[in-house]
Design a protein around this motif. Structure first.
Motif, PDB file in Angstrom:
ATOM      1  N   GLY A 173     -20.258   7.486 167.095  1.00 21.02           N
ATOM      2  CA  GLY A 173     -21.124   8.608 166.742  1.00 21.02           C
ATOM      3  C   GLY A 173     -21.634   8.577 165.317  1.00 21.02           C
ATOM      4  O   GLY A 173     -21.992   9.625 164.760  1.00 21.02           O
ATOM      5  N   ASN A 174     -21.693   7.396 164.687  1.00 27.57           N
ATOM      6  CA  ASN A 174     -22.147   7.281 163.300  1.00 27.57           C
ATOM      7  C   ASN A 174     -23.665   7.072 163.279  1.00 27.57           C
ATOM      8  O   ASN A 174     -24.159   5.940 163.298  1.00 27.57           O
ATOM      9  CB  ASN A 174     -21.431   6.120 162.619  1.00 27.57           C
ATOM     10  N   CYS A 175     -24.406   8.164 163.212  1.00 27.64           N
ATOM     11  CA  CYS A 175     -25.874   8.097 163.325  1.00 27.64           C
ATOM     12  C   CYS A 175     -26.512   7.369 162.151  1.00 27.64           C
ATOM     13  O   CYS A 175     -27.480   6.615 162.328  1.00 27.64           O
ATOM     14  CB  CYS A 175     -26.450   9.513 163.414  1.00 27.64           C
ATOM     15  N   ASN A 176     -26.011   7.581 160.947  1.00 30.67           N
ATOM     16  CA  ASN A 176     -26.632   6.967 159.774  1.00 30.67           C
ATOM     17  C   ASN A 176     -26.507   5.444 159.809  1.00 30.67           C
ATOM     18  O   ASN A 176     -27.459   4.724 159.492  1.00 30.67           O
ATOM     19  CB  ASN A 176     -25.987   7.504 158.491  1.00 30.67           C
ATOM     20  N   THR A 177     -25.321   4.950 160.193  1.00 29.68           N
ATOM     21  CA  THR A 177     -25.138   3.493 160.293  1.00 29.68           C
ATOM     22  C   THR A 177     -26.015   2.909 161.387  1.00 29.68           C
ATOM     23  O   THR A 177     -26.626   1.845 161.223  1.00 29.68           O
ATOM     24  CB  THR A 177     -23.660   3.162 160.557  1.00 29.68           C
ATOM     25  N   MET A 178     -26.092   3.593 162.523  1.00 27.10           N
ATOM     26  CA  MET A 178     -26.980   3.153 163.600  1.00 27.10           C
ATOM     27  C   MET A 178     -28.405   2.998 163.098  1.00 27.10           C
ATOM     28  O   MET A 178     -29.061   1.974 163.310  1.00 27.10           O
ATOM     29  CB  MET A 178     -26.977   4.175 164.749  1.00 27.10           C
TER      30      MET A 178
END
Length: 588
Positions: free
Chosen positions: A462-467
């Motif tokens: 759920g790590n949106c920024n890394t995605m």
């Protein structure tokens, strides 16, 4: 109307005429060769542009023969050009050699093919052996004719044969060498380039330089090759290759210094490249020739489509069509006059050229490729002396290589000091297709090799920024050409997820009341499921709003309902928005 067969893959002039194939008359090449009197003429043209057929035609016109070959030229343009040219018909011994067969995996195999081709030329004149004055010459002739001579004898064999023919017939010899650079290109990528350079250089030096038995020579190929290029072999063996399988870069001398050594010592060489205005209409089909062909087959209504797909090349100031593709397309219309247009040339050309460019491209080059595919132009300095060994030395040399091998066409040119600047574009739809599909295949292969576990971890955690960061970084490395349509990003993201491991990747599958763009499912319902919806933003500032719209669509269309019915409880939902090569990812 009776169908005239088309010479698909037929490159023998006699066969085309005697078997009634459709022939586009290029016999005025003979007139220009006689008028311009070049001693050694090197024609550089892209693959499949009629070089081999023209060489066959030259042989049948000039070669002494016991049979009457005038029937082959009945009604052709050269027979109406005047007595000056008819006097040259059938007057010369001819050595005709194709180096196409030397595209082999080893130097030894390539040399074997050359020996066989040379022996075949000797066998055309078995009577000569018995008429030679010297016992040594008779023995040498017989050994070469029967492929039993020492290897060193083949290096001067063409000169020896021309001298024997001159002595026997009392006329100097015409030498025709077709596709001379095929073995050099093959050797470049196979790791024995330096050996092949020495072989071809020795063959040419003896036959084409200071050969008193030579009337004139015609040599064809794709590029002008530097015969004194730095050796692609190091002391330990084959040339080192990079991770993509291409030859590693070498230290380069300046282009200008290399140019002086091309075709070593052949100061009688007349090079006719695609930049020259002379001989321009003799390779490739002109507009009038294509119009006549289409009219002959009742395909006048297909003119615009054929022009879009196969026209656009410019040799000198003459615009020409790709003859191989036109012939194949017209042939495909035998039963269906509305047959689909296809990229026939892409199946015959060495597309490693394009791949090499893409593999070594920096960001600026990637942007230029995108511009070309969109129909724009680029302007680059062009050097006619570009060689295979220069191919990967600088980005400008790569553009040169693409230009001279037919992947780019000239729009305009201008002088800029010592340089010639050429404005270039992709010639037509067929070549644009090659770029698109080659680039896609290249990207898929690179994606397979890339370490993408951080992307997969960020998706499942759920790590949106890394995605978003990883997707943006990878977009910067790609070459896009769909005007940033959603389908492009959908394919891009699906490609990135191909190797996610134990997860099943479903694209545009039925779920709930609609079709989510991408679903990831662990085979067991005790694992995770991921729903991804993609949106396109018109501006960078619009990214967040489009992410919210994607998440709302997931809820409104109840995409997770089917997953819950299957038994999944751990479901992640992502709204993903793209603007050009920027990405934003949000969760509810």
């Amino acid at each position: 109307m009776e169908w005239t067969p088309l010479p698909v893959g037929v490159e023998n002039f006699e066969e085309i005429i005697t078997k009634g194939y459709y022939y586009v008359d290029k016999t005025l090449l003979i007139r220009d060769l006689i008028d311009l009197r070049g001693k050694v003429n090197l024609f550089t043209r892209p693959r499949r542009f009629g070089k081999t057929l023209n060489m066959s035609m030259l042989r049948y016109f000039f070669e002494k023969s016991q049979e009457d070959r005038s029937r082959l030229f009945a009604g052709t343009k050269i027979m109406e050009a005047g007595e000056k040219y008819l006097k040259e018909f059938g007057q010369y011994p001819v050595i005709s050699l194709s180096l196409k067969s030397m595209k082999q995996g080893s130097y030894e195999s390539a040399f074997h093919c050359l020996k066989e081709d040379i022996a075949r030329e000797f066998k055309k004149h078995p009577e000569i052996s018995q008429n030679l004055d010297s016992n040594d010459d008779r023995t040498k002739y017989d050994l070469l004719m029967n492929r039993k001579a020492d290897d060193d004898e083949y290096l001067t064999s063409l000169k020896f044969l021309s001298e024997c023919l001159y002595a026997f017939y009392g006329r100097k010899t015409i030498i025709l060498i077709d596709e001379y650079d095929v073995p050099l290109e093959n050797a470049y990528f196979s790791g024995f380039y330096d050996k092949m350079v020495r072989l071809i250089r020795s063959l040419f030096e003896s036959a084409l330089k200071t050969n008193d038995a030579l009337e004139f020579a015609v040599v064809t190929g794709c590029l002008r090759i530097d015969m004194d290029a730095p050796s692609p072999l190091d002391s330990k063996g084959p040339r080192q290759v990079d991770e993509a399988g291409f030859p590693a870069k070498l230290e380069k001398t300046s282009l200008s210094s290399q140019c002086q050594s091309i075709f070593t010592g052949l100061n009688n060489l007349n090079i006719i490249s695609i930049m020259d205005t002379t001989y321009a209409e003799h390779f490739g089909f002109t507009q009038n020739e294509v119009d006549e062909m289409l009219a002959h087959y009742g395909l006048e209504g297909n003119r615009d489509a054929v022009r879009t797909w196969y026209d656009g090349y410019r040799f000198g100031s003459t615009e020409v069509y790709n003859p191989w593709s036109v012939i194949n397309y017209v042939n495909s219309c035998y039963n269906d006059k509305k047959a689909l247009l296809k990229p026939y040339w892409s199946n015959t050309s060495s597309n490693s050229i394009v791949r090499t460019l893409v593999e070594r491209a920096d960001i600026s080059v990637k942007q230029e490729i995108e511009a070309l595919i969109e129909g724009k132009t680029i302007t680059k300095p062009i050097h006619e002396d570009i060689t295979y060994d220069d191919m990967d030395s600088t980005q400008d040399n790569l553009w040169n290589f693409l230009f001279f091998t037919g992947y780019l066409k000239k729009i305009s040119e201008r002088q800029d000091g010592e340089d010639i600047l050429v404005e270039m574009a992709i010639p037509n739809s067929e070549v644009r297709y090659i770029y698109k599909n080659t680039v896609l295949r290249w990207f898929e292969e690179r994606t397979k090799e890339k370490e993408l576990s951080p992307l997969y971890e960020s998706i499942l955690s759920g790590n949106c920024n890394t995605m978003a960061q990883i997707l943006s970084d990878n977009l910067m490395e790609t070459i896009s050409f769909y005007d940033y349509q959603e389908s492009y990003y959908h394919g891009f993201l699906a490609g990135m997820l191909k190797n996610i491991g134990n997860y099943i990747v479903l694209s545009n599958r039925e779920s709930g009341n609609g079709r989510p763009d991408i679903l990831l499912k662990y085979p067991s319902v005790r694992g995770k499921a991921v729903i991804m919806e993609i949106k396109i933003a018109r501006t960078y500032q619009e990214l967040e709003r489009r992410c919210d719209e994607a998440l709302k669509q997931i809820e409104d269309q109840k995409y997770e309902e089917a997953l819950r019915q299957e038994g999944y409880s751990d479901i992640l939902k992502y709204g993903i928005a793209f603007y050009r090569k920027e990405c934003m990812v949000k969760q509810p």
